[in-house]
Motif scaffolding. Structure first.
Motif, PDB file in Angstrom:
ATOM      1  N   ARG A 312       0.837  -1.200   0.000  1.00 44.56           N
ATOM      2  CA  ARG A 312       0.000   0.000   0.000  1.00 44.56           C
ATOM      3  C   ARG A 312       0.878   1.258   0.000  1.00 44.56           C
ATOM      4  N   SER A 313       2.071   1.134  -0.567  1.00 49.00           N
ATOM      5  CA  SER A 313       2.976   2.283  -0.634  1.00 49.00           C
ATOM      6  C   SER A 313       2.422   3.324  -1.599  1.00 49.00           C
ATOM      7  N   GLY A 314       3.052   4.487  -1.626  1.00 47.00           N
ATOM      8  CA  GLY A 314       2.539   5.600  -2.414  1.00 47.00           C
ATOM      9  C   GLY A 314       2.401   5.289  -3.892  1.00 47.00           C
ATOM     10  N   SER A 315       3.279   4.440  -4.423  1.00 43.21           N
ATOM     11  CA  SER A 315       3.223   4.134  -5.851  1.00 43.21           C
ATOM     12  C   SER A 315       1.995   3.302  -6.233  1.00 43.21           C
ATOM     13  N   MET A 316       1.294   2.756  -5.232  1.00 46.23           N
ATOM     14  CA  MET A 316       0.093   1.957  -5.497  1.00 46.23           C
ATOM     15  C   MET A 316      -1.168   2.810  -5.562  1.00 46.23           C
ATOM     16  N   SER A 317      -1.025   4.118  -5.428  1.00 43.63           N
ATOM     17  CA  SER A 317      -2.208   4.973  -5.362  1.00 43.63           C
ATOM     18  C   SER A 317      -3.011   4.930  -6.655  1.00 43.63           C
ATOM     19  N   ASP A 347       3.461  -0.368   4.016  1.00 46.29           N
ATOM     20  CA  ASP A 347       4.165   0.723   3.339  1.00 46.29           C
ATOM     21  C   ASP A 347       5.446   0.903   4.146  1.00 46.29           C
ATOM     22  N   SER A 348       5.667   2.066   4.756  1.00 48.94           N
ATOM     23  CA  SER A 348       6.797   2.196   5.679  1.00 48.94           C
ATOM     24  C   SER A 348       6.554   1.343   6.910  1.00 48.94           C
ATOM     25  N   GLU A 349       5.290   1.256   7.310  1.00 49.12           N
ATOM     26  CA  GLU A 349       4.880   0.472   8.462  1.00 49.12           C
ATOM     27  C   GLU A 349       4.191  -0.806   7.983  1.00 49.12           C
ATOM     28  N   VAL A 350       4.109  -1.769   8.883  1.00 50.05           N
ATOM     29  CA  VAL A 350       3.452  -3.045   8.591  1.00 50.05           C
ATOM     30  C   VAL A 350       2.257  -3.189   9.516  1.00 50.05           C
ATOM     31  N   GLU A 351       1.077  -3.414   8.927  1.00 45.97           N
ATOM     32  CA  GLU A 351      -0.151  -3.519   9.698  1.00 45.97           C
ATOM     33  C   GLU A 351      -0.879  -4.800   9.308  1.00 45.97           C
ATOM     34  N   ALA A 352      -1.370  -5.544  10.309  1.00 45.50           N
ATOM     35  CA  ALA A 352      -2.122  -6.768  10.059  1.00 45.50           C
ATOM     36  C   ALA A 352      -3.584  -6.548  10.396  1.00 45.50           C
ATOM     37  N   PHE A 353      -4.446  -7.250   9.688  1.00 45.88           N
ATOM     38  CA  PHE A 353      -5.877  -7.209   9.978  1.00 45.88           C
ATOM     39  C   PHE A 353      -6.139  -7.654  11.416  1.00 45.88           C
ATOM     40  N   ARG A 354      -5.526  -8.759  11.818  1.00 46.75           N
ATOM     41  CA  ARG A 354      -5.622  -9.255  13.187  1.00 46.75           C
ATOM     42  C   ARG A 354      -4.229  -9.718  13.629  1.00 46.75           C
ATOM     43  N   PRO A 355      -3.959  -9.728  14.913  1.00 43.90           N
ATOM     44  CA  PRO A 355      -2.625 -10.136  15.387  1.00 43.90           C
ATOM     45  C   PRO A 355      -2.285 -11.580  15.034  1.00 43.90           C
ATOM     46  N   SER A 380       6.525   4.521   2.100  1.00 46.28           N
ATOM     47  CA  SER A 380       7.591   3.783   1.422  1.00 46.28           C
ATOM     48  C   SER A 380       7.255   2.292   1.381  1.00 46.28           C
ATOM     49  N   THR A 381       8.277   1.430   1.168  1.00 49.22           N
ATOM     50  CA  THR A 381       8.017   0.010   0.912  1.00 49.22           C
ATOM     51  C   THR A 381       8.911  -0.858   1.788  1.00 49.22           C
ATOM     52  N   ASN A 382       8.308  -1.445   2.832  1.00 53.35           N
ATOM     53  CA  ASN A 382       9.040  -2.303   3.761  1.00 53.35           C
ATOM     54  C   ASN A 382       8.717  -3.772   3.453  1.00 53.35           C
ATOM     55  N   ILE A 383       9.318  -4.301   2.422  1.00 58.33           N
ATOM     56  CA  ILE A 383       9.026  -5.670   1.983  1.00 58.33           C
ATOM     57  C   ILE A 383       9.491  -6.686   3.015  1.00 58.33           C
ATOM     58  N   ASN A 384      10.682  -6.531   3.535  1.00 55.40           N
ATOM     59  CA  ASN A 384      11.223  -7.511   4.488  1.00 55.40           C
ATOM     60  C   ASN A 384      10.347  -7.615   5.732  1.00 55.40           C
ATOM     61  N   THR A 407       3.524  -6.667  -4.786  1.00 57.60           N
ATOM     62  CA  THR A 407       4.292  -5.424  -4.696  1.00 57.60           C
ATOM     63  C   THR A 407       4.408  -4.784  -6.076  1.00 57.60           C
ATOM     64  N   ASP A 408       4.563  -3.452  -6.073  1.00 59.21           N
ATOM     65  CA  ASP A 408       4.748  -2.770  -7.364  1.00 59.21           C
ATOM     66  C   ASP A 408       6.057  -1.991  -7.406  1.00 59.21           C
ATOM     67  N   GLY A 409       6.947  -2.222  -6.434  1.00 61.15           N
ATOM     68  CA  GLY A 409       8.172  -1.424  -6.421  1.00 61.15           C
ATOM     69  C   GLY A 409       9.322  -2.125  -5.732  1.00 61.15           C
ATOM     70  N   LEU A 410      10.368  -1.365  -5.495  1.00 61.85           N
ATOM     71  CA  LEU A 410      11.569  -1.855  -4.853  1.00 61.85           C
ATOM     72  C   LEU A 410      11.489  -1.611  -3.348  1.00 61.85           C
ATOM     73  N   PRO A 411      12.189  -2.408  -2.537  1.00 60.39           N
ATOM     74  CA  PRO A 411      12.226  -2.132  -1.096  1.00 60.39           C
ATOM     75  C   PRO A 411      12.960  -0.816  -0.826  1.00 60.39           C
ATOM     76  N   THR A 412      12.345   0.047  -0.044  1.00 57.58           N
ATOM     77  CA  THR A 412      12.948   1.361   0.240  1.00 57.58           C
ATOM     78  C   THR A 412      13.081   1.642   1.737  1.00 57.58           C
ATOM     79  N   VAL A 413      12.576   0.728   2.563  1.00 58.35           N
ATOM     80  CA  VAL A 413      12.654   0.889   4.024  1.00 58.35           C
ATOM     81  C   VAL A 413      13.069  -0.444   4.620  1.00 58.35           C
TER      82      VAL A 413
END
Length: 788
Positions: A312-317, A347-355, A380-384, A407-413
Motif C-alpha cells: 500500500r505504498s505511495g506508488s500503489m495509489s 508501506d513504511s509500516e506493517v499492519e495486520a488485519f488481526r494479530p 515507502s516500501t518495507n518488503i522484508n 508489490t509494485d516497487g523496490l524495497p525502500t525501508v
C-alpha cells in the motif's frame, strides 16, 4: 461429361489411425490436380496475396468439426467449404485415406447436401495413387499420407468464384493407451489454402459411463466445460487463421479420488525417453453423499491458510490500489469453511488485519472486508518487514498454507538487499508455505520476486502496467482455492529394473513436492532410463491423512512414430526455463550454457538468449562459438529491475511452467498476451510482423519471444517437424543435428524416385513429413545422411 475447359481436381480428405496410437480423423481436405498431363501445386499462404487469381486455385472458407466421444467411440461430422478462386471451372473428386486398422464405420459423404458414393482403394492401390499424383504435380505435400488406404467419390464441378460445402460423417473407434482415450484431429492440412482459413470451430462432447478425470490437450488452448461428473464439452475456435498443428485431446475416467495417466516417448533407443504424467483429484460434492460404496473414497477439499501480503505504498495509489483491494475481496469471498486467513498491509509500516490467524466465518469475513475498504496508498516500501510478519503467523506444518505477496516497487525501508530479504523469508517460512509473488508494473525487482518464489515453493507472476491486478490474482486463486492432495511426491518403478541402473526417472518438472487442487490438473514431465511395464506412485496428504495411489504405466522402449513427440518438446521447454532460472539466480556456468544451446538446437526452442540460432544470416555451426554467443546474450539477466528485466522474467516463468509445447500464433487478430504456458508462445503479443512471417513460412516457423521488443517472432529459418529440427542453410533445410562434414557426406537421392518413396517403409512413419517438405532437404535417418 465435363467440358474441356474444366480442370479435374482431386480432393483429399483424410481419416486414419496411427497403429498403436490415437484414432485420427482428418477432416479437412486438399484439392490437387489428378490429370497426368497437367501439374497443379497445392496453394500456399503467402503475403502479400497474389495480385491476380491463378488459373487453378482455391480458398478454404470455413471448417466446422463436431465430435461426440462416448467411451472410446467417436461420432464425427465435419463440414468444409471451399471456394474456387481460380479463373476457370474445376472438377473435383473427393478422396480421403483410410484408417490403418479400418476403424471407421458408417461413413457418409455429402457435397452441398447431396450424398456421394465412395469407392474403397486398398493400401497398396492407394499408395500407387498417391505417388502418381505426387510425381505428376511435382508436389510432395501429399506424402504425409503414404501408407494408408483410400476412399474416392465421383466427380463434381466447382465453377469459378463459387463454393462447395463438403460434409463427412463417420463413426470411429478411438485408441486407448495408458488408460487414456486419445482423439486426434489433424488440422494442419488446412494450411494448403490460398490465404487464411476464415473460420474454424471445433467442438468435442465427451460422454463417459464413469466419472471423467483428466482432460488435456497438448496442442491447443481449449475451453473445457464440465457439464457433469461424466460429461464435458471441449471447444476451440479461431478466425483468419492458418492451422499449424493437429488437434489432440486425451481424457480418462475412473472412480479413484486421484486419477493419473502416463504418456511416454522414446525416439532413440540409446538415449533416455520422455514421459508425461497427468494427475487430477476429484473433490466430493453434495450429490455424492447418498451414493453407497462407489464414492466412499472421494477426495475432500482440505482446509487451508491464506495470508495476503499487500503493498500500500505511495506508488500503489489510484487504480492499482483499487484493483488490489478488489483482488483481496475476491479471495475473501471465495474462502471456505475450515479455512484460516489474515491480511498484512505494508508501506513504511506493517499492519495486520488481526494479530493472529482468523477462522473464516461470516463475522471475520465482514470485518476483513471493512479492513480492506479502509486501506489507502502512501509511504515507502518495507518488503522484508511485511514478509516476516506474514510468514511468522504460520505454525501448523500439517496444514497447506499459501502466501499471496503483491508489490509494485523496490524495497525502500528496512532491509533493502534482495539476497538478504530472500534469505530472511526462507528462514521465517517454517511450515513450507507456498509463496506466490505478484510483481505489478516494471518498477519491481523481478529477480528478487523469482528468488522469493523459488526459495518458498511457489512461483512468481507478473502483471503488466496495462493489466488488471484483480484478474491476475483471481486467476491464481481459482487454481489453488481447493487443495485436495498436498505435499505430493511422484515415484516410478519399472519391472525388472536393477539397482545398478540407478534412478529410473530423473529431471522431473515441476520438481519437488506439489499440491493437487480440485478442478485443476497436474502436468508432470521427466526423463526415464529404463523402459518397460511400470508403476507410478503418488504419495501425499489427502484430507490431512497420508495416502498412496498407484497407477500402471508403460514406458516405451522405442517409438516408431512421432505421435507423442510433444512430450519431448514439453519437457525440453520446461528444462530450458529451469536452466535460465539457475543462471539467473545462481550465476552463469559453462555446463548450463552448453545444455541451453544443445536443447535449443535439438528441439528448436528459441529464447532471447539463443534466437541467434535462427538468424538467417548466421551460418556459424561451431559449438564453442554458439555457446559464447549465448553466454553474451545471458548478460541481460544481470538487470534485477526495470522493463526489460520484468519482461525477461515474465518469459522465463512461462517456460518453466509451460503446460504445452510452444506453437505458432493461432490468429492474426489476437491482441491479448498469451497466458503462461500457452501454446501460442511465452507471454508476448502476436500479430503484425510475426503473423506475416507465419504466412511466409507456411505455418512451420519456430516461435520465440523477443523480450526487448515485447513481441513474438516467427523464425522462418528454423522449423520443427516431429522429432527433428531443421535449419535453413542456403536453399536447403538441414537436419540441425548434422555437422558440416556430415552434411557434405550426404547420399543423394532423386526426389520422386522409387528410393525416395521407399524411405518411409525403410525408416518408419516418422519420415513421411520430411518427404513432404517441398524444398531441398538434408536429413539423418538411422545413421545414414540423405539429401534430395
Amino acid at each position: 461429361m465435363a467440358s474441356l475447359r474444366w480442370q479435374p481436381i482431386t480432393l483429399l480428405f483424410a481419416a486414419w489411425t496411427l497403429t498403436g496410437h490415437a484414432a485420427t480423423a482428418h477432416g479437412q481436405g486438399m484439392l490437387v490436380d489428378a490429370r497426368p498431363e497437367h501439374g497443379f501445386r497445392l496453394p500456399r499462404p503467402i503475403m502479400p496475396p497474389h495480385p491476380t487469381p491463378a488459373v487453378s486455385s482455391y480458398h478454404i472458407e470455413s471448417l466446422e468439426v463436431d465430435a461426440k466421444l462416448s467411451d472410446s467411440v467417436a461420432r464425427v461430422q465435419v463440414s468444409q467449404t471451399f471456394k474456387n478462386t481460380g479463373s476457370a471451372q474445376i472438377e473435383a473428386s473427393f478422396v480421403f485415406p483410410l484408417p490403418y486398422d479400418g476403424a471407421i464405420d458408417q461413413l457418409t459423404l455429402l457435397v452441398d447436401g447431396k450424398e456421394f458414393p465412395a469407392k474403397l482403394l486398398a493400401k497398396e492401390e492407394a499408395r500407387r495413387r498417391y505417388e502418381e499424383i505426387v510425381r505428376t504435380n511435382r508436389d510432395p505435400a501429399l506424402l504425409e499420407w503414404v501408407g494408408t488406404g483410400m476412399f474416392q467419390t465421383s466427380v463434381f464441378p466447382i465453377p469459378a468464384g463459387e463454393t462447395r460445402t463438403i460434409t463427412l460423417r463417420y463413426t470411429q473407434l478411438c485408441r486407448r493407451s495408458a488408460g487414456l482415450t486419445d482423439f486426434l484431429f489433424p488440422l494442419s492440412t488446412a494450411k494448403y489454402t490460398d490465404g487464411l482459413l476464415k473460420k474454424l470451430n471445433l467442438n468435442v462432447a465427451i460422454d463417459s459411463p464413469i466419472d471423467l478425470k483428466n482432460i488435456y490437450s497438448p496442442t491447443h488452448e481449449v475451453k473445457i466445460e464440465r457439464t457433469g461428473k461424466r460429461q464435458a464439452l471441449v471447444k476451440y475456435s479461431a478466425e483468419e487463421t492458418i492451422p499449424t498443428e493437429d488437434f489432440r485431446l486425451f481424457f480418462d475416467a475412473g472412480d479413484q479420488p486421484v486419477a493419473a495417466s502416463v504418456i511416454s516417448y522414446r525416439p532413440e533407443k540409446d538415449e533416455p525417453g520422455y514421459f508425461l504424467l497427468l494427475a487430477t483429484p476429484e473433490i466430493q460434492s453434495t450429490e455424492d453423499d447418498g451414493d453407497d460404496g462407489a464414492n466412499e473414497e472421494k477426495a475432500k477439499s482440505t482446509g487451508k491458510t491464506v495470508i495476503f501480503v499487500v503493498d500500500r505504498s505511495g506508488s500503489m495509489s489510484g487504480e492499482k490500489m483499487d484493483q488490489a483491494k478488489a483482488a483481496l475481496k475476491f479471495v475473501l469471498n471465495n474462502l471456505k469453511k475450515g479455512d484460516t486467513f489474515n491480511i498484512v498491509a505494508y508501506d513504511s509500516e506493517v499492519e495486520a488485519f488481526r494479530p493472529e490467524l482468523q477462522k473464516f466465518d461470516d463475522d471475520s469475513q465482514s470485518a476483513a472486508i471493512g479492513f480492506v475498504n479502509g486501506l489507502f496508498a502512501g509511504g515507502s516500501t518495507n518488503i522484508n518487514g511485511a514478509l516476516d510478519r506474514g510468514l511468522g503467523m504460520l505454525e501448523d506444518v500439517d496444514r497447506p498454507s499459501y502466501v499471496i505477496f503483491l508489490t509494485d516497487g523496490l524495497p525502500t525501508v528496512g532491509e533493502m538487499n534482495e539476497a538478504a530479504i530472500a534469505k530472511h523469508a526462507a528462514a521465517a517460512n517454517k511450515t513450507r508455505a507456498r509463496l506466490f509473488a505478484f510483481g505489478v508494473g516494471y518498477d519491481v525487482n523481478s529477480r528478487m520476486l523469482d528468488r522469493l518464489a523459488r526459495d518458498n515453493f511457489g512461483r512468481s507472476e507478473y502483471v503488466r502496467p496495462n493489466e488488471n491486478i484483480e484478474t491476475a490474482v483471481s486467476s491464481l486463486y481459482r487454481r489453488i482455492g481447493a487443495p485436495v492432495m498436498t505435499d505430493v511426491e511422484l515415484a516410478i518403478d519399472v519391472e525388472g529394473a536393477k539397482e545398478s541402473d540407478g534412478d529410473v526417472v530423473s529431471r522431473l518438472y515441476p520438481s519437488g513436492k506439489l499440491d493437487l487442487f480440485a478442478g485443476d490438473q497436474a502436468v508432470i514431465v521427466g526423463r526415464y532410463l529404463v523402459p518397460g511395464d511400470s508403476k507410478a506412485t503418488l504419495r501425499g496428504k489427502l484430507a490431512g491423512e497420508k495416502k498412496t495411489f498407484r497407477f500402471p504405466a508403460e514406458l516405451a522402449a522405442h517409438s516408431d512414430d512421432d505421435a507423442n513427440a510433444f512430450v519431448a518438446k514439453l519437457w525440453a521447454t520446461r528444462r530450458v526455463g529451469e536452466i535460465i532460472d539457475e543462471i539467473d539466480l545462481k550465476g552463469r556456468n559453462d555446463e548450463l550454457v552448453k545444455e541451453l544451446v544443445d536443447l535449443a538446437t535439438k528441439h528448436g526452442i528459441l529464447t532471447p538468449y539463443t534466437s541467434f540460432l535462427a538468424d538467417e544470416n548466421n551460418q556459424i555451426r561451431e559449438l564453442s562459438l554458439l555457446r559464447d554467443a549465448a553466454a553474451d546474450s545471458l548478460s541481460s539477466l544481470d538487470a534485477a529491475a526495470g522493463e526489460q528485466a520484468f519482461k525477461t522474467r515474465y518469459n522465463k516463468s512461462a517456460l518453466q511452467f509451460a503446460e504445452k509445447p510452444a506453437a505458432l500464433p493461432a490468429t492474426a487478430s489476437a491482441a491479448a498476451p498469451a497466458e503462461a504456458g500457452a501454446s501460442g508462445g511465452y507471454g508476448g503479443r502476436f500479430g503484425g510482423e510475426s503473423f506475416h512471417r507465419t504466412l511466409e513460412t507456411r505455418g512451420r516457423g519456430v516461435v520465440y519471444y523477443d523480450a526487448l521488443q515485447d513481441r513474438q517472432v516467427v523464425a522462418k529459418s528454423m522449423i520443427n517437424i516431429g522429432r527433428k529440427t531443421f535449419n535453413r542453410r542456403g536453399d536447403r533445410w538441414v537436419d540441425a543435428a548434422l555437422s558440416e562434414d556430415q552434411e557434405k557426406s550426404a547420399k543423394q537421392i532423386e526426389r520422386f524416385s522409387d528410393e525416395y518413396f521407399d524411405l518411409v517403409a525403410k525408416h518408419g512413419k516418422h519420415v513421411a513429413p520430411y518427404l513432404a517438405i517441398d524444398e531441398p532437404v538434408v536429413v539423418e535417418l538411422d545413421g545414414q545422411v540423405y539429401q534430395w
